[in-house]
Design a protein around this motif. Structure first.
Motif, PDB file in Angstrom:
ATOM      1  N   GLN A   4      23.384  87.814  78.171  1.00 20.59           N
ATOM      2  CA  GLN A   4      25.058  87.803  77.649  1.00 20.59           C
ATOM      3  C   GLN A   4      23.868  87.024  76.441  1.00 20.59           C
ATOM      4  N   ALA A   5      22.895  86.656  76.198  1.00 21.39           N
ATOM      5  CA  ALA A   5      22.572  85.422  75.340  1.00 21.39           C
ATOM      6  C   ALA A   5      22.107  85.896  74.052  1.00 21.39           C
ATOM      7  N   LYS A   6      21.179  87.127  73.814  1.00 17.94           N
ATOM      8  CA  LYS A   6      21.728  88.151  72.423  1.00 17.94           C
ATOM      9  C   LYS A   6      22.931  88.228  72.033  1.00 17.94           C
ATOM     10  N   GLY A   7      23.814  88.800  72.945  1.00 19.90           N
ATOM     11  CA  GLY A   7      25.171  88.706  72.607  1.00 19.90           C
ATOM     12  C   GLY A   7      25.933  87.427  71.259  1.00 19.90           C
ATOM     13  N   ASN A   8      25.902  86.595  72.110  1.00 19.42           N
ATOM     14  CA  ASN A   8      26.132  85.243  71.777  1.00 19.42           C
ATOM     15  C   ASN A   8      25.254  84.556  70.460  1.00 19.42           C
ATOM     16  N   PHE A   9      23.719  84.767  70.491  1.00 24.15           N
ATOM     17  CA  PHE A   9      23.425  84.105  69.529  1.00 24.15           C
ATOM     18  C   PHE A   9      23.803  85.187  68.292  1.00 24.15           C
ATOM     19  N   VAL A  10      24.253  86.494  68.309  1.00 23.09           N
ATOM     20  CA  VAL A  10      24.511  86.960  67.360  1.00 23.09           C
ATOM     21  C   VAL A  10      25.960  86.893  66.837  1.00 23.09           C
ATOM     22  N   MET A  11      26.962  86.545  67.781  1.00 21.77           N
ATOM     23  CA  MET A  11      28.153  86.044  67.848  1.00 21.77           C
ATOM     24  C   MET A  11      28.029  84.941  66.909  1.00 21.77           C
ATOM     25  N   ASN A  12      27.489  83.896  67.024  1.00 21.47           N
ATOM     26  CA  ASN A  12      27.408  82.359  66.410  1.00 21.47           C
ATOM     27  C   ASN A  12      26.890  83.097  65.220  1.00 21.47           C
ATOM     28  N   ASP A  13      26.152  84.105  64.978  1.00 20.84           N
ATOM     29  CA  ASP A  13      25.806  84.120  63.511  1.00 20.84           C
ATOM     30  C   ASP A  13      26.613  84.703  62.649  1.00 20.84           C
ATOM     31  N   ILE A  14      27.482  85.805  63.443  1.00 19.43           N
ATOM     32  CA  ILE A  14      28.259  85.944  62.369  1.00 19.43           C
ATOM     33  C   ILE A  14      29.316  85.297  62.596  1.00 19.43           C
ATOM     34  N   ASN A  15      29.793  84.491  63.415  1.00 15.90           N
ATOM     35  CA  ASN A  15      30.803  83.401  62.879  1.00 15.90           C
ATOM     36  C   ASN A  15      30.389  82.600  62.347  1.00 15.90           C
ATOM     37  N   MET A  16      29.080  81.917  61.843  1.00 18.41           N
ATOM     38  CA  MET A  16      28.587  80.806  60.595  1.00 18.41           C
ATOM     39  C   MET A  16      28.850  81.438  59.778  1.00 18.41           C
ATOM     40  N   ALA A  17      28.530  82.855  59.619  1.00 18.13           N
ATOM     41  CA  ALA A  17      28.490  83.394  58.257  1.00 18.13           C
ATOM     42  C   ALA A  17      29.738  83.584  57.429  1.00 18.13           C
TER      43      ALA A  17
END
Length: 168
Positions: free
Chosen positions: A100-113
């Protein structure tokens, strides 16, 4: 139609069948093999050809069906089935294991955006994302529906710009 006349007509058609064989196989040698198989099947089944119908179309149909049959055989031949208890496909490339590492990075980036958006854009966008209709958002925020649509559009544009690394 005699066998000789039939053969003569087929020989005249081979030059127009060759490009179609190349289009199907994408390989010169395989195209020649397909053309040879097609001509052989046409000769073998000449009694099934109805005089007065389109011989060229009949030959194209034979070629297409021969190509499909050969392709299906090749696929079946290249699929190995593991006979152990679980019956897995050995050569299946669709089975991958991901963490799930990639998904976690993506979700973090989405939330930051999303956090980077101004509230006037973020609030209507989040409401729309949660399932509210435009008119419901307009009523709740007491702004015109055109403004709601515009703010959601701007939010999408800003998010797209902020998440451009995921465009591929």
């Amino acid at each position: 139609m005699t066998a000789l006349e039939f053969g003569y007509q087929i020989d005249n058609l081979t030059s127009s069948l060759k490009p179609y064989a190349l289009k199907l196989t994408k390989d010169g040698e395989k195209a020649n093999d397909l053309l040879q198989d097609t001509v052989f099947k046409a000769y073998s089944n000449r009694d099934k050809f109805q005089v007065g119908t389109n011989l060229k179309a009949w030959m194209y149909t034979i070629m297409r069906n021969t190509f499909i049959t050969n392709y299906q055989r090749m696929v079946r031949r290249n699929t190995f089935i593991d006979t152990t208890e679980n019956n897995h496909f050995i050569n299946s490339s669709s089975v991958t294991i991901e963490n799930q590492a990639k998904g976690n990075f993506v979700m973090n980036d989405i939330n930051m955006a999303l956090d980077g958006l101004k509230d006037m854009y973020k609030i209507p966008f989040n409401m729309y994302f949660r399932g509210f209709k435009y008119h419901e958002i307009a009523d709740k925020l007491e702004i015109p529906i055109g403004t709601v649509k515009n703010r959601i559009h701007i939010a999408r544009k800003e998010l797209k710009k902020g998440l451009q690394v995921y465009a591929n």
